[in-house]
Design a protein around this motif. Structure first.
Motif, PDB file in Angstrom:
ATOM      1  N   PHE A 122     -22.538  30.360 -57.153  1.00 49.45           N
ATOM      2  CA  PHE A 122     -21.434  31.231 -58.014  1.00 49.45           C
ATOM      3  C   PHE A 122     -20.331  30.283 -58.002  1.00 49.45           C
ATOM      4  O   PHE A 122     -19.655  29.676 -57.117  1.00 49.45           O
ATOM      5  CB  PHE A 122     -20.975  32.236 -57.407  1.00 49.45           C
ATOM      6  N   ILE A 123     -20.093  29.761 -59.190  1.00 47.43           N
ATOM      7  CA  ILE A 123     -18.833  28.825 -59.739  1.00 47.43           C
ATOM      8  C   ILE A 123     -17.776  29.409 -60.379  1.00 47.43           C
ATOM      9  O   ILE A 123     -18.044  29.951 -61.504  1.00 47.43           O
ATOM     10  CB  ILE A 123     -19.417  27.328 -60.248  1.00 47.43           C
ATOM     11  N   ASN A 124     -16.639  29.609 -60.016  1.00 43.00           N
ATOM     12  CA  ASN A 124     -15.425  30.172 -60.690  1.00 43.00           C
ATOM     13  C   ASN A 124     -15.601  31.352 -61.147  1.00 43.00           C
ATOM     14  O   ASN A 124     -15.491  31.786 -62.350  1.00 43.00           O
ATOM     15  CB  ASN A 124     -14.992  29.282 -61.998  1.00 43.00           C
ATOM     16  N   CYS A 125     -16.235  32.212 -60.194  1.00 43.21           N
ATOM     17  CA  CYS A 125     -16.433  33.558 -60.550  1.00 43.21           C
ATOM     18  C   CYS A 125     -15.538  34.514 -59.964  1.00 43.21           C
ATOM     19  O   CYS A 125     -14.743  34.239 -59.042  1.00 43.21           O
ATOM     20  CB  CYS A 125     -17.876  33.965 -59.952  1.00 43.21           C
ATOM     21  N   CYS A 126     -15.147  35.695 -60.613  1.00 43.54           N
ATOM     22  CA  CYS A 126     -14.131  36.519 -60.023  1.00 43.54           C
ATOM     23  C   CYS A 126     -15.188  37.651 -59.369  1.00 43.54           C
ATOM     24  O   CYS A 126     -15.883  38.433 -60.135  1.00 43.54           O
ATOM     25  CB  CYS A 126     -13.363  37.118 -61.057  1.00 43.54           C
ATOM     26  N   ALA A 127     -15.026  37.952 -58.103  1.00 41.77           N
ATOM     27  CA  ALA A 127     -15.695  38.978 -57.325  1.00 41.77           C
ATOM     28  C   ALA A 127     -14.607  39.939 -56.537  1.00 41.77           C
ATOM     29  O   ALA A 127     -15.012  40.325 -55.420  1.00 41.77           O
ATOM     30  CB  ALA A 127     -16.992  38.468 -56.717  1.00 41.77           C
ATOM     31  N   GLY A 128     -13.529  40.019 -57.026  1.00 39.00           N
ATOM     32  CA  GLY A 128     -12.452  40.712 -56.145  1.00 39.00           C
ATOM     33  C   GLY A 128     -13.090  42.326 -55.869  1.00 39.00           C
ATOM     34  O   GLY A 128     -13.594  42.898 -56.638  1.00 39.00           O
ATOM     35  N   HIS A 129     -12.972  42.867 -54.865  1.00 39.57           N
ATOM     36  CA  HIS A 129     -13.406  44.022 -54.365  1.00 39.57           C
ATOM     37  C   HIS A 129     -14.856  44.413 -54.287  1.00 39.57           C
ATOM     38  O   HIS A 129     -15.247  45.528 -54.362  1.00 39.57           O
ATOM     39  CB  HIS A 129     -12.640  45.084 -55.151  1.00 39.57           C
ATOM     40  N   SER A 130     -15.764  43.147 -54.449  1.00 41.20           N
ATOM     41  CA  SER A 130     -17.119  43.347 -54.389  1.00 41.20           C
ATOM     42  C   SER A 130     -17.447  43.699 -53.026  1.00 41.20           C
ATOM     43  O   SER A 130     -17.167  43.534 -52.038  1.00 41.20           O
ATOM     44  CB  SER A 130     -17.563  41.958 -55.214  1.00 41.20           C
ATOM     45  N   ASN A 131     -18.585  44.411 -52.982  1.00 42.45           N
ATOM     46  CA  ASN A 131     -19.285  44.843 -51.826  1.00 42.45           C
ATOM     47  C   ASN A 131     -20.721  44.021 -51.576  1.00 42.45           C
ATOM     48  O   ASN A 131     -21.574  44.269 -52.273  1.00 42.45           O
ATOM     49  CB  ASN A 131     -19.731  46.462 -52.017  1.00 42.45           C
ATOM     50  N   TRP A 132     -20.800  43.345 -50.519  1.00 42.73           N
ATOM     51  CA  TRP A 132     -21.926  42.632 -50.089  1.00 42.73           C
ATOM     52  C   TRP A 132     -22.523  42.938 -48.812  1.00 42.73           C
ATOM     53  O   TRP A 132     -23.149  42.347 -48.143  1.00 42.73           O
ATOM     54  CB  TRP A 132     -21.623  41.087 -50.102  1.00 42.73           C
ATOM     55  N   ARG A 133     -22.234  44.085 -48.294  1.00 40.60           N
ATOM     56  CA  ARG A 133     -22.636  44.766 -46.944  1.00 40.60           C
ATOM     57  C   ARG A 133     -24.084  44.612 -46.895  1.00 40.60           C
ATOM     58  O   ARG A 133     -24.790  45.071 -47.500  1.00 40.60           O
ATOM     59  CB  ARG A 133     -21.916  45.687 -46.721  1.00 40.60           C
ATOM     60  N   GLY A 134     -24.470  44.003 -45.829  1.00 36.63           N
ATOM     61  CA  GLY A 134     -25.872  43.854 -45.422  1.00 36.63           C
ATOM     62  C   GLY A 134     -26.524  42.909 -45.930  1.00 36.63           C
ATOM     63  O   GLY A 134     -28.045  42.477 -46.051  1.00 36.63           O
ATOM     64  N   GLY A 169     -13.473  41.546 -50.545  1.00 36.90           N
ATOM     65  CA  GLY A 169     -14.725  41.641 -50.749  1.00 36.90           C
ATOM     66  C   GLY A 169     -15.220  42.398 -49.502  1.00 36.90           C
ATOM     67  O   GLY A 169     -14.466  41.898 -48.305  1.00 36.90           O
ATOM     68  N   ASP A 170     -16.090  42.877 -49.308  1.00 35.30           N
ATOM     69  CA  ASP A 170     -16.792  43.585 -48.044  1.00 35.30           C
ATOM     70  C   ASP A 170     -18.174  42.747 -47.878  1.00 35.30           C
ATOM     71  O   ASP A 170     -19.091  43.198 -48.402  1.00 35.30           O
ATOM     72  CB  ASP A 170     -17.032  44.846 -48.084  1.00 35.30           C
ATOM     73  N   PHE A 171     -17.987  41.899 -46.864  1.00 37.54           N
ATOM     74  CA  PHE A 171     -19.052  41.159 -46.547  1.00 37.54           C
ATOM     75  C   PHE A 171     -19.635  41.545 -45.030  1.00 37.54           C
ATOM     76  O   PHE A 171     -20.377  40.705 -44.221  1.00 37.54           O
ATOM     77  CB  PHE A 171     -18.851  39.681 -46.197  1.00 37.54           C
ATOM     78  N   SER A 172     -19.461  42.772 -44.628  1.00 35.43           N
ATOM     79  CA  SER A 172     -19.664  43.171 -43.347  1.00 35.43           C
ATOM     80  C   SER A 172     -21.288  43.075 -43.314  1.00 35.43           C
ATOM     81  O   SER A 172     -22.051  43.415 -43.999  1.00 35.43           O
ATOM     82  CB  SER A 172     -19.342  44.706 -43.165  1.00 35.43           C
ATOM     83  N   GLU A 173     -21.626  42.736 -41.954  1.00 35.28           N
ATOM     84  CA  GLU A 173     -23.139  42.746 -41.486  1.00 35.28           C
ATOM     85  C   GLU A 173     -24.065  41.914 -42.517  1.00 35.28           C
ATOM     86  O   GLU A 173     -25.131  41.670 -42.634  1.00 35.28           O
ATOM     87  CB  GLU A 173     -23.663  44.146 -41.420  1.00 35.28           C
TER      88      GLU A 173
END
Length: 358
Positions: free
Chosen positions: A76-88, A104-108
């Motif tokens: 991912f280059i120069n992307c906007c991912a504010g408030h994104s959810n990556w949980r698990g 961003g939520d990168f929990s777990e």
């Protein structure tokens, strides 16, 4: 462009440009070896998606969902991912570069050989995440949450971690080079085999922390509290430890070569086989320390307190101790060897280069 057309373009190795799939559901799909440019996936659902070899550049993933997705060798280059959810999610050998991942939520999440470089991770959450052989480099980490995160053979470099939450963070062989942790309370961390070269640790609380085998070369620890710390075989060469508190610390076989230890409290410490070659330890307290086989070659210990110190063949060759106290000191110490001192006058490693100033 529809999702079906997106899948067909990727399947035929055709670059995808300026696609708008805001709010669409791509969960459970498999995307392989595609290139997506300047496209929008705001609020889209990638939950459980399998992405392999995908490259996204200048794309918008604001508030997108990547929960439980598997990203293998993705970029991912120069992307906007504010408030994104990556949980698990599972990120394997993937790279996120110059992207906005704030809040961003990168929990777990599990990051394996993954890299985040020059990204904005302000207020992001990596609670209970696992980073293995991964790196977070030159990122904005303001108010980052790393509570319960496990970092193994991982790196966080050139970062300001003064506002990051680090509760119960578990580390083993971590690189925190050139990070700023000034004034932080790190007493709950285990930092064995950590590399803190060049780190800013002024006023930090490391009391009782295990630093065994760590590297703090060139680190700034002015006024830091390392009392009762376990730091055997730790490198403090060229570190700044002025006015630091190392009372009752275990400093066996530590290297303080060319370090600044002026006004440092080393009382009641274990300094067996420690090396202070060319260190500055003026007005330093060594009271009641144990210094068997320690090397003080060419150190400056003027005005220091060695009262009650226990020596055993402690080598004070060419050490300056003008005005120092040795009341109640016991054991054996080795004085300056005149012949060796003369020989060192002609040894290039001991000669200070002339810079043209007198």
């Amino acid at each position: 462009m529809s999702i079906d057309l997106l899948l067909q373009s990727i399947a035929h190795r055709l670059p995808v440009r300026q696609v708008n799939l805001d709010g669409e559901t791509l969960s459970g799909l498999s995307l392989n070896d595609g290139l997506v440019l300047s496209s929008s996936f705001r609020n889209s659902n990638f939950g459980g998606t399998s992405l392999t070899g995908m490259t996204f550049q200048d794309c918008d993933f604001s508030s997108a969902l990547f929960a439980d997705a598997c990203l293998d060798k993705c970029t991912f280059i120069n992307c906007c991912a504010g408030h994104s959810n990556w949980r698990g999610a599972n990120l394997i050998q993937s790279t996120l570069m110059s992207s906005d991942l704030s809040r961003g939520d990168f929990s777990e999440t599990r990051l394996t050989q993954a890299t985040m470089m020059r990204c904005v991770l302000a207020c992001a959450v990596l609670r209970d995440a696992t980073l293995s052989q991964s790196a977070i480099m030159e990122c904005d980490l303001a108010n980052l949450v790393l509570d319960g995160t496990t970092l193994t053979n991982a790196a966080i470099t050139q970062a300001d971690l003064r506002s990051a939450s680090l509760a119960n963070m578990r580390c083993d062989t971590i690189l925190l080079a050139e990070c700023d942790l000034s004034e932080r309370d790190l007493t709950g961390l285990t930092l064995m085999r950590a590399n803190l070269s060049g780190a800013r640790l002024d006023g930090v609380n490391l009391s009782g922390v295990d630093l065994s085998g760590s590297i703090l070369s060139g680190a700034s620890l002015v006024g830091a509290d390392l009392s009762r710390a376990t730091a055997s075989n730790t490198l403090f060469d060229k570190a700044d430890l002025r006015a630091a508190n190392l009372r009752s610390a275990d400093l066996k076989q530590c290297i303080f070569q060319e370090a600044r230890l002026d006004s440092c409290d080393l009382s009641n410490t274990t300094l067996e086989m420690a090396v202070f070659t060319r260190a500055s330890a003026k007005s330093t307290s060594f009271r009641d320390a144990r210094m068997p086989y320690a090397l003080m070659h060419h150190a400056k210990a003027d005005g220091s307190d060695f009262s009650g110190t226990r020596f055993l063949r402690t080598d004070f060759h060419c050490t300056s101790t003008t005005g120092s106290l040795f009341v109640g000191a016991r054991g054996s110490a080795l004085p300056t060897v005149p012949e060796r001192a003369v020989a060192e006058l002609y040894d290039a490693s001991f000669v200070t280069p002339f810079n043209g100033e007198l």
